[in-house]
Motif scaffolding. Structure first.
Motif, PDB file in Angstrom:
ATOM      1  N   TYR A 174       0.821  -1.207   0.000  1.00 14.46           N
ATOM      2  CA  TYR A 174       0.000   0.000   0.000  1.00 14.46           C
ATOM      3  C   TYR A 174       0.858   1.261   0.000  1.00 14.46           C
ATOM      4  CZ  TYR A 174      -4.822  -1.648   0.622  1.00 14.46           C
ATOM      5  OH  TYR A 174      -6.072  -2.178   0.420  1.00 14.46           O
ATOM      6  N   GLY A 175       2.057   1.185   0.612  1.00 14.08           N
ATOM      7  CA  GLY A 175       2.926   2.348   0.669  1.00 14.08           C
ATOM      8  C   GLY A 175       2.535   3.355   1.728  1.00 14.08           C
ATOM      9  N   ARG A 176       1.682   2.958   2.671  1.00 13.14           N
ATOM     10  CA  ARG A 176       1.306   3.845   3.777  1.00 13.14           C
ATOM     11  C   ARG A 176       0.924   2.982   4.974  1.00 13.14           C
ATOM     12  NH1 ARG A 176      -3.479   4.031   0.526  1.00 13.14           N
ATOM     13  NH2 ARG A 176      -5.358   3.430   1.699  1.00 13.14           N
ATOM     14  N   SER A 177       0.838   3.602   6.140  1.00 15.17           N
ATOM     15  CA  SER A 177       0.579   2.866   7.371  1.00 15.17           C
ATOM     16  C   SER A 177      -0.854   2.346   7.405  1.00 15.17           C
ATOM     17  CB  SER A 177       0.825   3.779   8.583  1.00 15.17           C
ATOM     18  OG  SER A 177       0.533   3.099   9.782  1.00 15.17           O
ATOM     19  N   ILE A 178      -0.996   1.017   7.560  1.00 13.96           N
ATOM     20  CA  ILE A 178      -2.315   0.397   7.744  1.00 13.96           C
ATOM     21  C   ILE A 178      -2.288  -0.649   8.856  1.00 13.96           C
ATOM     22  CG2 ILE A 178      -3.059   0.799   5.355  1.00 13.96           C
ATOM     23  CD1 ILE A 178      -2.433  -2.164   4.796  1.00 13.96           C
ATOM     24  N   MET A 179      -1.105  -0.887   9.468  1.00  9.57           N
ATOM     25  CA  MET A 179      -0.992  -1.950  10.471  1.00  9.57           C
ATOM     26  C   MET A 179      -1.874  -1.718  11.686  1.00  9.57           C
ATOM     27  SD  MET A 179       0.660  -4.742  10.027  1.00  9.57           S
ATOM     28  CE  MET A 179       1.161  -5.317  11.656  1.00  9.57           C
ATOM     29  N   LEU A 180      -1.988  -0.465  12.103  1.00 11.04           N
ATOM     30  CA  LEU A 180      -2.795  -0.188  13.289  1.00 11.04           C
ATOM     31  C   LEU A 180      -4.259  -0.534  13.055  1.00 11.04           C
ATOM     32  CD1 LEU A 180      -1.005   3.058  14.363  1.00 11.04           C
ATOM     33  CD2 LEU A 180      -1.536   1.202  15.943  1.00 11.04           C
ATOM     34  N   SER A 181      -4.722  -0.410  11.811  1.00 12.05           N
ATOM     35  CA  SER A 181      -6.125  -0.740  11.533  1.00 12.05           C
ATOM     36  C   SER A 181      -6.389  -2.226  11.754  1.00 12.05           C
ATOM     37  CB  SER A 181      -6.478  -0.347  10.094  1.00 12.05           C
ATOM     38  OG  SER A 181      -5.777  -1.141   9.147  1.00 12.05           O
ATOM     39  N   PHE A 182      -5.428  -3.095  11.419  1.00 10.33           N
ATOM     40  CA  PHE A 182      -5.611  -4.528  11.673  1.00 10.33           C
ATOM     41  C   PHE A 182      -5.701  -4.804  13.166  1.00 10.33           C
ATOM     42  CE2 PHE A 182      -3.250  -4.906   7.496  1.00 10.33           C
ATOM     43  CZ  PHE A 182      -4.363  -5.297   6.774  1.00 10.33           C
ATOM     44  N   HIS A 183      -4.839  -4.181  13.944  1.00  8.24           N
ATOM     45  CA  HIS A 183      -4.864  -4.406  15.384  1.00  8.24           C
ATOM     46  C   HIS A 183      -6.081  -3.741  16.036  1.00  8.24           C
ATOM     47  CE1 HIS A 183      -0.920  -6.415  16.111  1.00  8.24           C
ATOM     48  NE2 HIS A 183      -0.726  -5.990  14.883  1.00  8.24           N
ATOM     49  N   ALA A 184      -6.616  -2.686  15.403  1.00 10.03           N
ATOM     50  CA  ALA A 184      -7.869  -2.111  15.894  1.00 10.03           C
ATOM     51  C   ALA A 184      -9.008  -3.116  15.762  1.00 10.03           C
ATOM     52  CB  ALA A 184      -8.194  -0.833  15.116  1.00 10.03           C
ATOM     53  N   VAL A 185      -9.030  -3.840  14.639  1.00  9.83           N
ATOM     54  CA  VAL A 185     -10.052  -4.862  14.442  1.00  9.83           C
ATOM     55  C   VAL A 185      -9.871  -5.993  15.453  1.00  9.83           C
ATOM     56  CG1 VAL A 185     -10.994  -6.530  12.805  1.00  9.83           C
ATOM     57  CG2 VAL A 185     -10.311  -4.283  12.013  1.00  9.83           C
ATOM     58  N   TYR A 186      -8.614  -6.321  15.779  1.00  9.59           N
ATOM     59  CA  TYR A 186      -8.356  -7.316  16.830  1.00  9.59           C
ATOM     60  C   TYR A 186      -8.960  -6.848  18.164  1.00  9.59           C
ATOM     61  CZ  TYR A 186      -5.802 -10.245  20.140  1.00  9.59           C
ATOM     62  OH  TYR A 186      -5.483 -11.100  21.158  1.00  9.59           O
ATOM     63  N   SER A 187      -8.763  -5.566  18.498  1.00  8.89           N
ATOM     64  CA  SER A 187      -9.344  -5.026  19.735  1.00  8.89           C
ATOM     65  C   SER A 187     -10.861  -5.119  19.705  1.00  8.89           C
ATOM     66  CB  SER A 187      -8.913  -3.566  19.929  1.00  8.89           C
ATOM     67  OG  SER A 187      -7.521  -3.463  20.105  1.00  8.89           O
ATOM     68  N   LEU A 188     -11.462  -4.831  18.544  1.00 13.22           N
ATOM     69  CA  LEU A 188     -12.911  -4.951  18.412  1.00 13.22           C
ATOM     70  C   LEU A 188     -13.339  -6.397  18.653  1.00 13.22           C
ATOM     71  CD1 LEU A 188     -15.673  -3.792  17.650  1.00 13.22           C
ATOM     72  CD2 LEU A 188     -15.107  -4.231  15.246  1.00 13.22           C
ATOM     73  N   GLY A 189     -12.586  -7.346  18.089  1.00 14.67           N
ATOM     74  CA  GLY A 189     -12.886  -8.748  18.337  1.00 14.67           C
ATOM     75  C   GLY A 189     -12.790  -9.102  19.812  1.00 14.67           C
ATOM     76  N   GLY A 190     -11.783  -8.532  20.493  1.00 16.51           N
ATOM     77  CA  GLY A 190     -11.641  -8.774  21.926  1.00 16.51           C
ATOM     78  C   GLY A 190     -12.844  -8.271  22.711  1.00 16.51           C
ATOM     79  N   ILE A 191     -13.357  -7.105  22.320  1.00 13.82           N
ATOM     80  CA  ILE A 191     -14.534  -6.549  22.998  1.00 13.82           C
ATOM     81  C   ILE A 191     -15.757  -7.449  22.761  1.00 13.82           C
ATOM     82  CG2 ILE A 191     -16.138  -4.602  23.023  1.00 13.82           C
ATOM     83  CD1 ILE A 191     -13.707  -2.823  22.289  1.00 13.82           C
ATOM     84  N   VAL A 192     -15.920  -7.899  21.514  1.00 19.57           N
ATOM     85  CA  VAL A 192     -17.047  -8.789  21.195  1.00 19.57           C
ATOM     86  C   VAL A 192     -16.913 -10.111  21.956  1.00 19.57           C
ATOM     87  CG1 VAL A 192     -18.134 -10.143  19.348  1.00 19.57           C
ATOM     88  CG2 VAL A 192     -17.467  -7.763  18.934  1.00 19.57           C
ATOM     89  N   GLY A 193     -15.690 -10.687  21.953  1.00 24.36           N
ATOM     90  CA  GLY A 193     -15.475 -11.944  22.657  1.00 24.36           C
ATOM     91  C   GLY A 193     -15.731 -11.820  24.147  1.00 24.36           C
ATOM     92  N   ALA A 194     -15.244 -10.733  24.757  1.00 21.67           N
ATOM     93  CA  ALA A 194     -15.463 -10.522  26.192  1.00 21.67           C
ATOM     94  C   ALA A 194     -16.951 -10.346  26.496  1.00 21.67           C
ATOM     95  CB  ALA A 194     -14.669  -9.310  26.666  1.00 21.67           C
ATOM     96  N   SER A 195     -17.673  -9.675  25.599  1.00 18.53           N
ATOM     97  CA  SER A 195     -19.116  -9.489  25.797  1.00 18.53           C
ATOM     98  C   SER A 195     -19.859 -10.815  25.697  1.00 18.53           C
ATOM     99  CB  SER A 195     -19.656  -8.502  24.752  1.00 18.53           C
ATOM    100  OG  SER A 195     -19.009  -7.246  24.851  1.00 18.53           O
ATOM    101  N   LEU A 196     -19.460 -11.646  24.725  1.00 19.70           N
ATOM    102  CA  LEU A 196     -20.082 -12.977  24.604  1.00 19.70           C
ATOM    103  C   LEU A 196     -19.768 -13.836  25.827  1.00 19.70           C
ATOM    104  CD1 LEU A 196     -19.336 -13.694  20.842  1.00 19.70           C
ATOM    105  CD2 LEU A 196     -21.571 -13.201  21.853  1.00 19.70           C
ATOM    106  N   ALA A 197     -18.546 -13.714  26.335  1.00 22.90           N
ATOM    107  CA  ALA A 197     -18.180 -14.468  27.534  1.00 22.90           C
ATOM    108  C   ALA A 197     -19.003 -14.007  28.727  1.00 22.90           C
ATOM    109  CB  ALA A 197     -16.686 -14.306  27.810  1.00 22.90           C
ATOM    110  N   TRP A 198     -19.217 -12.694  28.842  1.00 20.12           N
ATOM    111  CA  TRP A 198     -20.058 -12.169  29.926  1.00 20.12           C
ATOM    112  C   TRP A 198     -21.468 -12.730  29.827  1.00 20.12           C
ATOM    113  CZ3 TRP A 198     -24.644  -9.543  29.963  1.00 20.12           C
ATOM    114  CH2 TRP A 198     -25.056  -9.024  31.196  1.00 20.12           C
ATOM    115  N   ALA A 199     -22.004 -12.769  28.594  1.00 23.67           N
ATOM    116  CA  ALA A 199     -23.355 -13.302  28.411  1.00 23.67           C
ATOM    117  C   ALA A 199     -23.418 -14.773  28.809  1.00 23.67           C
ATOM    118  CB  ALA A 199     -23.795 -13.126  26.961  1.00 23.67           C
TER     119      ALA A 199
END
Length: 404
Positions: free
Chosen positions: A127-152
């Motif tokens: 791509y020639g520009r920074s996009i790595m943080l966006s992948f790890h942002a999606v990982y954080s979103l997955g963590g929030i979803v997973g933690a919410s499902l675990a709470w349920a």
């Protein structure tokens, strides 16, 4: 950008999301796993330590495998193994079965983490520009979803396998379908020649990034393992309020990573890493001196905003340092993810018991500040085109893992 690259980026982002969900479902249900298998408090740390140790072994193995097998193929098959191992953790009823499931989970997650970041770094270079943080942002979103499902699942007193199986039934086929569009990078001839230098020299250059990775995960594991206990036992919060800091931390990592790529493009990776280290250190300082739970949560909020940029930018910096050997560099760097995770929790616990938990919070603060010494390692490396950034190589990446 071509459709191939867009599909490659979207499919890889889903892989990060699925991994975030799976890992959160495992770690947030540890008390339930302990109860199901009757694991004593003395034996539990052995099981918990085995996962990152085996994940490190999986990452080492990946470093050797990528010389013969494309990272996209390793990712395509390691992700289903991780998801199936998660179901195995929830469905068993004997300690031996749990041990096998966790061993498979650990080995596969090491290969998964390494190969995901390999593909992320190669896509960023293309791509020639920074996009790595966006992948790890999606990982954080997955963590929030997973933690919410675990709470349920915990709230409704569902059996572990009942909580895990529907999630895996959705994520596994979706990940397999998405894996058709993974995109592998192609190393440049000049970079391949540079990669032929001795392994000792490579590791010497990689060492500052390995230290930063370790320090970042010591900070992260401190929040993951000690935030609830710290708020309840040191700052006198209620048990319900003590569950909030980790959720706040995950949300702020999502926010910080979502906007972090723009900061890297505008100010450069080194400046973003320096700012992240200073904000994280300020967070640990606030946590250490906080007189009440609300100021303590402010400190954990700052920690999320600061620490969230360090790991993605460390992987990206490794790719810039070794453009012809980025896969091997990332696999080796990924080991220190697990080193930091292993060191962080026992370190803070031992210091807290021997000294004080307020004082223990100053140790990860100092380690994060050491990142400032190595910030220059994150600066863009001059390439053979005479610039400070990698030249986009869209023409070199004409196919995904299925030959697109």
């Amino acid at each position: 950008m071509t459709d191939v690259l867009r599909r490659g980026r979207a499919s890889l982002a889903f892989s990060f999301f699925a991994q975030g969900v799976a890992f959160a479902l495992l770690v947030t249900r540890i008390p339930a796993i302990q109860d199901r298998y009757g694991i004593s408090d003395a034996l539990l740390p052995v099981f918990l330590a085995a996962v990152p140790i085996l994940a490190g072994a999986g990452s080492v193995t990946t470093e050797h495998l990528v010389r013969r097998i494309r990272p996209s193929r390793l990712l395509r098959w390691s992700q289903p193994v991780v998801l199936l191992a998660l179901v195995g953790v929830g469905a068993g009823d004997r300690l031996a079965g749990l041990g096998v499931a966790l061993a498979v989970f650990g080995l596969a997650v090491g290969a998964l983490d390494a190969s995901m970041n390999m593909l992320g770094v190669s896509l960023q270079r293309t791509y020639g520009r920074s996009i790595m943080l966006s992948f790890h942002a999606v990982y954080s979103l997955g963590g929030i979803v997973g933690a919410s499902l675990a709470w349920a699942g915990a709230h409704w007193h569902l059996a572990l396998w009942v909580s895990y199986l529907p999630v895996v039934a959705v994520l596994l086929p979706a990940a397999l379908v998405g894996s058709r569009w993974y995109v592998d990078g192609v190393a440049e001839p000049a970079a391949e020649q540079a990669a032929g230098q001795g392994g000792g020299l490579v590791f010497k250059l990689l060492l500052p990034l390995c230290l930063v990775m370790t320090f970042a995960y010591i900070g992260d594991s401190t929040v993951s393992n000690w935030s609830a206990k710290y708020l309840k036992d040191v700052l006198g919060s209620s048990e319900q309020l003590a569950t909030v800091p980790y959720n706040v931390y995950m949300v702020t990592t999502l926010v910080g990573r979502s906007i972090g790529d723009f900061g890297v493009r505008r100010f450069g990776a080194a400046a973003v890493v320096r700012l992240g280290a200073l904000v994280a250190a300020a967070g640990f300082a606030v946590v250490s001196v906080a007189p009440d739970a609300w100021l303590g949560m402010l400190g954990f909020t700052l920690l999320g905003l600061g620490l969230c940029v360090l790991v993605p930018q460390t992987f990206a910096a490794a790719g810039r340092l070794f453009p012809g050997a980025s896969d091997a560099a990332i696999a080796r760097l990924n080991i220190f993810n697990y080193v930091g995770f292993l060191v962080g929790s026992p370190l803070v616990g031992a210091l807290g018991d021997a000294w004080s938990y307020r004082g223990a919070m100053l140790v990860p603060m100092v380690l994060v500040l050491v990142t400032l010494v190595y910030a220059r390692s994150f600066a863009a490396q001059p390439d053979r085109y005479g610039g400070g950034h990698e030249r986009p190589r869209t023409a070199d990446v004409g196919r995904g893992s299925n030959g697109l």
